[in-house]
Design an enzyme around this catalytic site. Structure first.
Site, short mmCIF file in Angstrom:
data_model
loop_
_atom_site.label_atom_id
_atom_site.label_comp_id
_atom_site.label_asym_id
_atom_site.label_seq_id
_atom_site.Cartn_x
_atom_site.Cartn_y
_atom_site.Cartn_z
N ASP A 248 0.72 -1.28 0.00
CA ASP A 248 0.06 -0.21 0.01
C ASP A 248 0.78 1.27 -0.02
OD1 ASP A 248 -2.53 -1.14 -0.08
OD2 ASP A 248 -2.53 -1.39 2.28
N GLY A 283 3.75 -1.46 12.42
CA GLY A 283 2.57 -0.59 12.13
C GLY A 283 2.27 -0.56 10.61
P1 ATP Z 1 1.66 -6.21 1.62
O1 ATP Z 1 0.63 -7.18 1.18
O2 ATP Z 1 2.43 -6.87 2.85
O3 ATP Z 1 1.32 -4.94 1.49
P2 ATP Z 1 2.93 -6.64 -1.22
O4 ATP Z 1 2.96 -8.23 -0.85
O5 ATP Z 1 1.69 -6.14 -1.81
O6 ATP Z 1 2.83 -6.23 0.51
P3 ATP Z 1 5.52 -6.60 -1.47
O7 ATP Z 1 6.05 -7.10 -2.74
O8 ATP Z 1 5.73 -7.55 0.04
O9 ATP Z 1 4.12 -6.10 -1.45
O10 ATP Z 1 6.53 -5.08 -1.03
C1 ATP Z 1 6.24 -3.93 -1.80
C2 ATP Z 1 7.46 -3.18 -1.94
O11 ATP Z 1 7.92 -2.73 -0.54
C3 ATP Z 1 8.66 -3.83 -2.68
O12 ATP Z 1 8.88 -3.73 -3.99
C4 ATP Z 1 9.80 -3.10 -1.93
O13 ATP Z 1 10.03 -2.17 -2.49
C5 ATP Z 1 9.37 -2.84 -0.52
N1 ATP Z 1 9.61 -3.85 0.58
C6 ATP Z 1 9.10 -4.87 0.71
N2 ATP Z 1 9.62 -5.71 1.70
C7 ATP Z 1 10.96 -5.25 2.04
C8 ATP Z 1 12.13 -5.34 2.71
N3 ATP Z 1 12.24 -6.41 3.61
N4 ATP Z 1 13.03 -4.43 2.58
C9 ATP Z 1 13.30 -3.27 1.66
N5 ATP Z 1 11.87 -3.05 1.08
C10 ATP Z 1 10.85 -3.98 0.95
#
Ligand code: ATP
Length: 299
Positions: A248, A283
């Site tokens: 998000d 959070g």
């Molecule tokens: P969620 O459903 O938990 O909100 P998501 O699965 O939609 O997340 P992710 O691919 O996990 O999205 O993460 C989105 C972005 O956040 C990634 O492209 C990256 O830029 C950043 N991000 C996520 N985890 C990390 C991490 N451990 N370290 C640095 N950046 C991260």
């Protein structure tokens, strides 16, 4: 006037921390309880507002069970709330979240509440003049999202679908989408049986309609596909303490940067910096950075 119109959900999150997740039928003694605002629409709108965007949220928040306080909270963050319907006889969406202390594993049950009743009529009444990007996720009725995308395109806005949480209706929305944002699980669900590499999936999703596709890969960063091809952008290195809401924050920050006219490479850098800061703090909305924090992080 708002550049960004986010059409999405607002929930009350009820969060308990327990020593572990309960077994079926088991009662556990929890450690703490917190209640806060959530929902992907609210989260993305707050992410954008903290970063300085002129953002309005189109939503439906029933006034039972303290719905007015949720709307007031959004307004206090600088989100324009005049497009939020507030029916007196409905209950807002709720997410019941149990976090098990051992490994931070969680269990979540959501009830759509008034998010699930946002009607096409409300979408027909949304003012779209001046809107640069209309952003939706998948916690509202698919017919309402489809109509919003049709109207946004006719009004000259670009449409952004964050296909989360995954619903099969996303497939039929793709021809109406300019920018698709998905994580790896959502991409695989959208195109079952397609080639397994992230690059191949992003390119295949582009063939279904969106001119740009962002496939996020958690700590590995993201893959971006557009008319110029497909490329990987590494995530910023941080010590992650809570990754819930990373997606998000990424979406809210990306559309903020794009609406300002930042070029795509700069916008992706800005968005990944915002998401990295968010995962380094506990959070969801509490963890989202201000613009000054992102600029300092990028220096
Ligand atoms: P969620 O459903 O938990 O909100 P998501 O699965 O939609 O997340 P992710 O691919 O996990 O999205 O993460 C989105 C972005 O956040 C990634 O492209 C990256 O830029 C950043 N991000 C996520 N985890 C990390 C991490 N451990 N370290 C640095 N950046 C991260």
């Amino acid at each position: 006037m708002h550049d960004l119109l986010i059409l999405g959900s607002v929930n009350r999150d009820l969060i308990v921390h327990a020593p572990r997740l309960p077994e079926p039928g088991e009662t556990l003694r929890g450690k703490s309880f917190a209640s806060c605002i959530g929902g992907k629409g609210a989260n993305q709108a707050v992410a954008a507002a903290r970063l300085g965007a002129k953002v309005a949220l189109g939503a439906r928040v029933g006034l039972r069970e303290g719905g007015a306080a949720l709307v007031a909270q959004l307004a206090s963050e600088g989100v324009a709330t005049h497009l939020i319907a507030q029916p007196e006889d409905e209950t807002p969406g709720v997410a019941l979240i149990v976090v098990g202390a051992e490994d931070g594993e969680n269990q979540i049950v959501t009830v759509a509440g008034s998010n699930g009743t946002l009607p096409v009529d409300q979408v027909e009444a949304l003012p779209l003049a001046g809107v640069k990007y209309l952003v939706a996720q998948q916690e509202l009725p698919p017919a309402s999202i489809a109509r919003a995308f049709e109207r946004a395109r006719a009004a000259g806005a670009r449409t952004v679908l964050n296909a989360a949480p995954f619903r099969p209706e996303a497939v039929s929305l793709l021809p109406l989408v300019d920018l698709l944002v998905v994580n790896a699980l959502e991409a695989a669900a959208l195109l079952p049986g397609e080639p397994a590499t992230s690059e191949a999936l992003a390119l295949a999703l582009r063939q279904r309609g969106p001119s740009s596709v962002l496939l996020s890969l958690g700590a590995e960063g993201l893959v971006w596909a557009d008319a110029a091809g497909c490329r990987r952008h590494a995530a910023r290195k941080v010590r992650a303490v809570d990754t819930v809401g990373a997606g998000d924050t990424l979406v809210g920050a990306l559309v903020t940067a794009l609406a300002e006219g930042q070029a795509i490479e700069a916008a992706l850098r800005f968005a990944q910096a915002a998401a990295a800061i968010a995962v380094s703090r506990p959070g969801v909305q509490d963890a989202m950075p201000t613009r000054a924090e992102v600029i300092q992080f990028l220096e």
